[in-house]
Design an enzyme around this catalytic site. Sequence first.
Site, PDB file in Angstrom:
ATOM      1  N   GLU A  19      23.743  19.676 -20.443  1.00 11.20           N
ATOM      2  CA  GLU A  19      24.341  18.837 -19.411  1.00 11.20           C
ATOM      3  C   GLU A  19      23.283  18.739 -18.314  1.00 11.20           C
ATOM      4  O   GLU A  19      23.183  19.597 -17.445  1.00 11.20           O
ATOM      5  CB  GLU A  19      25.625  19.451 -18.859  1.00 11.20           C
ATOM      6  CG  GLU A  19      26.334  18.511 -17.893  1.00 11.20           C
ATOM      7  CD  GLU A  19      26.826  19.172 -16.602  1.00 11.20           C
ATOM      8  OE1 GLU A  19      27.616  18.544 -15.890  1.00 11.20           O
ATOM      9  OE2 GLU A  19      26.397  20.307 -16.295  1.00 11.20           O
ATOM     10  N   ASP A  62      25.919  24.214 -19.146  1.00 13.75           N
ATOM     11  CA  ASP A  62      26.341  23.637 -17.878  1.00 13.75           C
ATOM     12  C   ASP A  62      25.181  23.648 -16.887  1.00 13.75           C
ATOM     13  O   ASP A  62      24.441  24.627 -16.782  1.00 13.75           O
ATOM     14  CB  ASP A  62      27.516  24.453 -17.330  1.00 13.75           C
ATOM     15  CG  ASP A  62      28.083  23.876 -16.063  1.00 13.75           C
ATOM     16  OD1 ASP A  62      28.596  22.743 -16.109  1.00 13.75           O
ATOM     17  OD2 ASP A  62      28.026  24.556 -15.022  1.00 13.75           O
TER      18      ASP A  62
END
Length: 546
Positions: free
Chosen positions: A273, A214
């Site tokens: 990401e 993330d």
Amino acid sequence: MTQELTSPSPAPQAAGPDRGPQWWRDAVIYQVYVRSFADSDGDGIGDLRGVRERLPYLRDLGVDAVWLTPFYASPQADGGYDVADYRAVDPLFGSLQDAGDLIGAAHELGLRVIVDIVPNHTSDRHPWFQDPELARQRYVFRPGKGGQGELPPNDWESVFGGPAWTRTDRGDWYLHLFAPEQPDLDWERPEVHEEFAAIMRFWLDLGVDGFRIDVAHGMVKAAGLPDIGHGEQARLIGSQVLPFFDQDGVHAIHRTWRRLLDGYPGERIGVAEAWAPSIERLALYVRPDELHQAFNFQFLNTGWDAGALRQVIDASLTATASVGAPTTWVLSNHDVVRHTTRLGGGLDRARAATLLMLALPGSAYLYQGEELGLPEVTDLPDDVRQDPAFFRGGRFAGDGQGADGCSGASGQDGFRDGCRVPLPWSGEAPPYGFGHGGSWLPQPAGWHRLSVAAQTGDPSSTLELYRTALELRRRLPGLGDGEMSWRPAPEGVLAFARPGMLCTVNTLGRDTELPLPGEPLLSSAPVAVDGGSATVPGDSCTWWAI
């Protein structure tokens, strides 16, 4: 407190079918948003046991791996992306034993398991942040400006809206690029590096096959934390380098993690990401000594236009080829308006976009429910919303931006709850087999027609289209990773060849006649063949055997 397994998890096994040693280069990976997938205990929230019980569905769908969104101990200020304990499962989702059982069951079914890791920030309930002295050693704290330190240290804004700084009782300020409950870690501290390496080893030892990282473009901030000089900074994410995102220093972290992953058997992977201002900068995250994949948000953000699609496909393939990495393709996820709604053409356009994506070289990501053709839920009442961006003053209302700065044209003004509504599995009324105790977000009344049970066995359904497409992708040697070449096509139509097959995409809103390319293998809409020509419907994609 960190949980312990009462018995060891089954050892990781190779997921199948075996498509070569670098399984990730052409894998189809299915994103499970855990709280909205399947509820096993009737509390209205999806959980790990619910996921495990539905794994045969994913095997039969034809995917290669499952990516699970965060299920760690968390106050849930941001759907679990505010982690209080990275080695414990939140009771909402089960136990560490449930996680181990899920991983083992997935491996027995030939599915690999990828879990989220959140390294840019923790929860403000994390033990580090709860200790005032420890917090100032491991998070980004700065004195304020102004005569009494009453002003934030700089002009940075939170991605969720409002200032990126919150003042403490001591008078200093801490950085949170997301919600105030998500303080940013200070990655200049060696203790932070050591802790995340240990967290990764914990889950790798439990058998996971990799991590979706993330905010992989975060962690490192520009020296001196310089001002940006103007507002509405979230609009710039993915279009230019900002002092808090996509700094060159993040790559040293990823190289360390790659060495850690390479030390485990079975080709464990890291997936970034990463929001980068260009496809070329995105490719830096997947150099041979860094991560294995990076989400291609430029493709996701491209509209339904043949010229624009060809341009982003070419740029993506060129950039990743320059570093020897596969390209990834994605149309929907838990942060953006579902592509059935976002692309503006309803289910026809969404089905066509999916066949286009699955025909391209590289790896593809599916978001739960897209195989059912689920649209964005645009009429959720305000009192059920849980997206932090909504509670910070509706900063993104009306701008078409998602809370991570990604395009969310149409749909719910960029608020992310509309793509997170729990799945319909069966039955005529909510919660449609999701569980026996309702669902944490309300499901639309008409979703019984879109349920797994309603679509199974219907050859015209979107679910059966996905199943057929994924079966063909496994069976045809020309699909997946490999070469492609463009072929001549009329204005508004894309045509490209893969070994043994041709893909045509009609982005126009009307039927178009083409010279017959070959025998139709699969089409998102009925194709008419007459002698040496074929009429392809508007907003459709067809695979042809050549």
